[in-house]
Design an enzyme around this catalytic site. Sequence first.
Site, PDB file in Angstrom:
ATOM      1  N   THR A 192     102.302   1.259  65.169  1.00 38.25           N
ATOM      2  CA  THR A 192     103.120   0.073  65.424  1.00 38.25           C
ATOM      3  C   THR A 192     103.325  -0.140  66.924  1.00 38.25           C
ATOM      4  OG1 THR A 192     104.264   0.486  63.348  1.00 38.25           O
ATOM      5  CG2 THR A 192     105.335  -1.000  64.915  1.00 38.25           C
ATOM      6  N   ASN A 220     102.331  -6.956  69.205  1.00 38.90           N
ATOM      7  CA  ASN A 220     101.258  -6.013  68.854  1.00 38.90           C
ATOM      8  C   ASN A 220     100.104  -6.637  68.060  1.00 38.90           C
ATOM      9  OD1 ASN A 220     102.675  -6.244  66.520  1.00 38.90           O
ATOM     10  ND2 ASN A 220     103.191  -4.078  66.311  1.00 38.90           N
ATOM     11  N   ARG A 242      95.312  -2.395  68.146  1.00 34.01           N
ATOM     12  CA  ARG A 242      96.499  -2.412  69.010  1.00 34.01           C
ATOM     13  C   ARG A 242      96.252  -1.617  70.292  1.00 34.01           C
ATOM     14  NH1 ARG A 242     100.793  -1.671  64.016  1.00 34.01           N
ATOM     15  NH2 ARG A 242     101.144  -3.894  63.597  1.00 34.01           N
ATOM     16  N   GLU A 276     102.436  -8.692  49.464  1.00 31.45           N
ATOM     17  CA  GLU A 276     102.165  -9.580  50.599  1.00 31.45           C
ATOM     18  C   GLU A 276     101.072 -10.592  50.256  1.00 31.45           C
ATOM     19  OE1 GLU A 276     101.346  -6.989  53.894  1.00 31.45           O
ATOM     20  OE2 GLU A 276     103.389  -6.194  53.936  1.00 31.45           O
ATOM     21  N   LYS A 307      98.713 -12.139  64.579  1.00 32.47           N
ATOM     22  CA  LYS A 307     100.028 -12.678  64.922  1.00 32.47           C
ATOM     23  C   LYS A 307      99.889 -13.742  66.025  1.00 32.47           C
ATOM     24  CE  LYS A 307     102.451  -8.410  63.646  1.00 32.47           C
ATOM     25  NZ  LYS A 307     103.379  -7.358  64.127  1.00 32.47           N
ATOM     26  N   HIS A 313      98.983  -7.701  62.039  1.00 32.08           N
ATOM     27  CA  HIS A 313      99.711  -7.075  60.929  1.00 32.08           C
ATOM     28  C   HIS A 313      98.712  -6.527  59.925  1.00 32.08           C
ATOM     29  CE1 HIS A 313     102.277  -6.392  57.470  1.00 32.08           C
ATOM     30  NE2 HIS A 313     101.388  -7.071  56.765  1.00 32.08           N
ATOM     31  N   ARG A 333      94.832   0.315  58.310  1.00 26.34           N
ATOM     32  CA  ARG A 333      95.948   0.843  59.127  1.00 26.34           C
ATOM     33  C   ARG A 333      95.403   1.696  60.269  1.00 26.34           C
ATOM     34  NH1 ARG A 333     101.128  -1.263  58.968  1.00 26.34           N
ATOM     35  NH2 ARG A 333     101.807   0.664  59.949  1.00 26.34           N
ATOM     36  N   PHE A 347     115.920  -5.714  65.914  1.00 26.12           N
ATOM     37  CA  PHE A 347     114.915  -6.642  66.430  1.00 26.12           C
ATOM     38  C   PHE A 347     114.490  -7.682  65.397  1.00 26.12           C
ATOM     39  CE2 PHE A 347     112.780  -2.775  64.897  1.00 26.12           C
ATOM     40  CZ  PHE A 347     111.904  -3.302  63.951  1.00 26.12           C
ATOM     41  N   TYR A 377     108.956  -9.529  55.944  1.00 25.97           N
ATOM     42  CA  TYR A 377     109.549  -8.401  56.675  1.00 25.97           C
ATOM     43  C   TYR A 377     110.913  -8.005  56.102  1.00 25.97           C
ATOM     44  CZ  TYR A 377     105.971  -8.379  60.369  1.00 25.97           C
ATOM     45  OH  TYR A 377     104.798  -8.245  61.077  1.00 25.97           O
TER      46      TYR A 377
HETATM   47  N1  LIG Z   1     111.545  -1.916  68.746  1.00 24.51           N
HETATM   48  C1  LIG Z   1     110.914  -3.043  68.518  1.00 24.51           C
HETATM   49  N2  LIG Z   1     111.084  -4.060  69.361  1.00 24.51           N
HETATM   50  C2  LIG Z   1     110.479  -5.214  69.143  1.00 24.51           C
HETATM   51  N3  LIG Z   1     109.674  -5.450  68.076  1.00 24.51           N
HETATM   52  C3  LIG Z   1     109.455  -4.476  67.188  1.00 24.51           C
HETATM   53  C4  LIG Z   1     110.061  -3.219  67.362  1.00 24.51           C
HETATM   54  N4  LIG Z   1     109.679  -2.467  66.323  1.00 24.51           N
HETATM   55  C5  LIG Z   1     108.876  -3.223  65.573  1.00 24.51           C
HETATM   56  N5  LIG Z   1     108.717  -4.419  66.065  1.00 24.51           N
HETATM   57  C6  LIG Z   1     107.931  -5.482  65.520  1.00 24.51           C
HETATM   58  O1  LIG Z   1     108.142  -5.519  64.130  1.00 24.51           O
HETATM   59  C7  LIG Z   1     106.938  -5.357  63.468  1.00 24.51           C
HETATM   60  C8  LIG Z   1     107.150  -4.713  62.195  1.00 24.51           C
HETATM   61  O2  LIG Z   1     107.431  -3.374  62.350  1.00 24.51           O
HETATM   62  P1  LIG Z   1     106.835  -2.405  61.357  1.00 24.51           P
HETATM   63  O3  LIG Z   1     107.697  -1.196  61.463  1.00 24.51           O
HETATM   64  O4  LIG Z   1     106.608  -3.019  60.012  1.00 24.51           O
HETATM   65  O5  LIG Z   1     105.471  -2.153  62.064  1.00 24.51           O
HETATM   66  P2  LIG Z   1     104.062  -2.311  61.459  1.00 24.51           P
HETATM   67  O6  LIG Z   1     104.102  -2.058  59.981  1.00 24.51           O
HETATM   68  O7  LIG Z   1     103.156  -1.475  62.293  1.00 24.51           O
HETATM   69  O8  LIG Z   1     103.762  -3.836  61.766  1.00 24.51           O
HETATM   70  P3  LIG Z   1     103.342  -4.937  60.765  1.00 24.51           P
HETATM   71  O9  LIG Z   1     104.267  -4.791  59.585  1.00 24.51           O
HETATM   72  O10 LIG Z   1     103.530  -6.195  61.559  1.00 24.51           O
HETATM   73  O11 LIG Z   1     101.923  -4.593  60.451  1.00 24.51           O
HETATM   74  C9  LIG Z   1     106.051  -4.608  64.434  1.00 24.51           C
HETATM   75  O12 LIG Z   1     104.689  -4.764  64.208  1.00 24.51           O
HETATM   76  C10 LIG Z   1     106.463  -5.214  65.740  1.00 24.51           C
HETATM   77  O13 LIG Z   1     105.833  -6.439  65.960  1.00 24.51           O
HETATM   78  O1  LIG Z   2     110.637  -1.337  67.177  1.00 29.17           O
HETATM   79  C1  LIG Z   2     109.968  -2.238  66.648  1.00 29.17           C
HETATM   80  C2  LIG Z   2     109.271  -2.020  65.448  1.00 29.17           C
HETATM   81  C3  LIG Z   2     108.547  -3.058  64.905  1.00 29.17           C
HETATM   82  N1  LIG Z   2     108.493  -4.271  65.511  1.00 29.17           N
HETATM   83  C4  LIG Z   2     107.735  -5.365  64.955  1.00 29.17           C
HETATM   84  O2  LIG Z   2     107.843  -5.367  63.577  1.00 29.17           O
HETATM   85  C5  LIG Z   2     106.561  -5.347  62.972  1.00 29.17           C
HETATM   86  C6  LIG Z   2     106.597  -4.711  61.649  1.00 29.17           C
HETATM   87  O3  LIG Z   2     107.067  -3.413  61.742  1.00 29.17           O
HETATM   88  P1  LIG Z   2     106.454  -2.289  60.836  1.00 29.17           P
HETATM   89  O4  LIG Z   2     107.360  -1.107  60.896  1.00 29.17           O
HETATM   90  O5  LIG Z   2     106.111  -2.876  59.537  1.00 29.17           O
HETATM   91  O6  LIG Z   2     105.157  -1.875  61.643  1.00 29.17           O
HETATM   92  P2  LIG Z   2     103.644  -2.274  61.382  1.00 29.17           P
HETATM   93  O7  LIG Z   2     103.454  -2.188  59.916  1.00 29.17           O
HETATM   94  O8  LIG Z   2     103.461  -3.631  61.942  1.00 29.17           O
HETATM   95  O9  LIG Z   2     102.842  -1.255  62.132  1.00 29.17           O
HETATM   96  C7  LIG Z   2     105.713  -4.662  63.964  1.00 29.17           C
HETATM   97  O10 LIG Z   2     104.354  -4.890  63.834  1.00 29.17           O
HETATM   98  C8  LIG Z   2     106.245  -5.257  65.227  1.00 29.17           C
HETATM   99  O11 LIG Z   2     105.712  -6.539  65.411  1.00 29.17           O
HETATM  100  C9  LIG Z   2     109.177  -4.506  66.704  1.00 29.17           C
HETATM  101  O12 LIG Z   2     109.124  -5.585  67.247  1.00 29.17           O
HETATM  102  N2  LIG Z   2     109.910  -3.480  67.225  1.00 29.17           N
HETATM  103 MG   LIG Z   3     104.752  -3.044  58.714  1.00 25.80          MG
END
Ligand SMILES: Nc1ncnc2c1ncn2[C@@H]1O[C@H](COP(=O)(O)OP(=O)(O)OP(=O)(O)O)[C@@H](O)[C@H]1O
Ligand SMILES: O=c1ccn([C@@H]2O[C@H](COP(=O)(O)OP(=O)(O)O)[C@@H](O)[C@H]2O)c(=O)[nH]1
Ligand SMILES: [Mg+2]
Length: 153
Positions: A94, A115, A105, A129, A12, A118, A88, A60, A52
């Site tokens: 996350t 974080n 992370r 994707e 990112k 991705h 993962r 957010f 996303y």
């Molecule tokens: N509460 C939050 N505040 C700010 N940003 C969040 C929050 N939750 C998630 N994100 C951002 O949104 C991303 C997507 O959330 P996601 O739940 O998909 O997490 P993730 O799957 O771990 O991340 P990614 O999809 O980027 O691999 C997170 O990676 C994070 O960058």
């Molecule tokens: O509370 C949150 C959860 C997610 N994210 C961001 O959203 C991304 C995608 O969220 P996802 O749940 O897909 O988590 P990820 O797959 O990235 O672990 C995250 O990586 C975060 O960058 C965030 O900013 N705030």
């Molecule tokens: Mg994700």
Amino acid sequence: MSGWQRTLIAVKPDGVQRRLVGQIIQRFEQRGFKLVGLKMVQASHGILSEHYGELRTKPFFQSLLTYMSSGPVVVMVWEGHNVVQASRKMVGQTNPAEAPAGTIRGDFSVHVSRNVVHASDSQEGAQKEIQLWFPAKDLLDWDCCDQIYTIEV
Ligand SMILES: Nc1ncnc2c1ncn2[C@@H]1O[C@H](COP(=O)(O)OP(=O)(O)OP(=O)(O)O)[C@@H](O)[C@H]1O
Ligand SMILES: O=c1ccn([C@@H]2O[C@H](COP(=O)(O)OP(=O)(O)O)[C@@H](O)[C@H]2O)c(=O)[nH]1
Ligand SMILES: [Mg+2]
């Protein structure tokens, strides 16, 4: 081959700005995975909204798009045995506060909104994707000479 998969990994904008691209690539190489696609892009809100899409109702979401389009991202496709689940685990939770030391992370970030990386979270997600970010012609099918030493073939 059973368990043979591809996944989408992206460094990112915070990871690119902090010059973590090399260390992140190194972790996937040393684990035994094969790089089959790589590019640096300035992502548009259009592609990020699709990427996303499942998060569009989250509070957010807009700040996520702003963050993800704030600078270049390095998008990659990695291939190998069980690579979706394995990556993962390598990336960690996350929220970096919950990600163990030793994960990307857990080693390089402190806050959920920055974080670093991705990783696709399922095989179906990975397929979508990969199609979203890469035309098929930009993914290379090549033989990695050490493959017989990383999996039983
Ligand atoms: N509460 C939050 N505040 C700010 N940003 C969040 C929050 N939750 C998630 N994100 C951002 O949104 C991303 C997507 O959330 P996601 O739940 O998909 O997490 P993730 O799957 O771990 O991340 P990614 O999809 O980027 O691999 C997170 O990676 C994070 O960058
Ligand atoms: O509370 C949150 C959860 C997610 N994210 C961001 O959203 C991304 C995608 O969220 P996802 O749940 O897909 O988590 P990820 O797959 O990235 O672990 C995250 O990586 C975060 O960058 C965030 O900013 N705030
Ligand atoms: Mg994700």
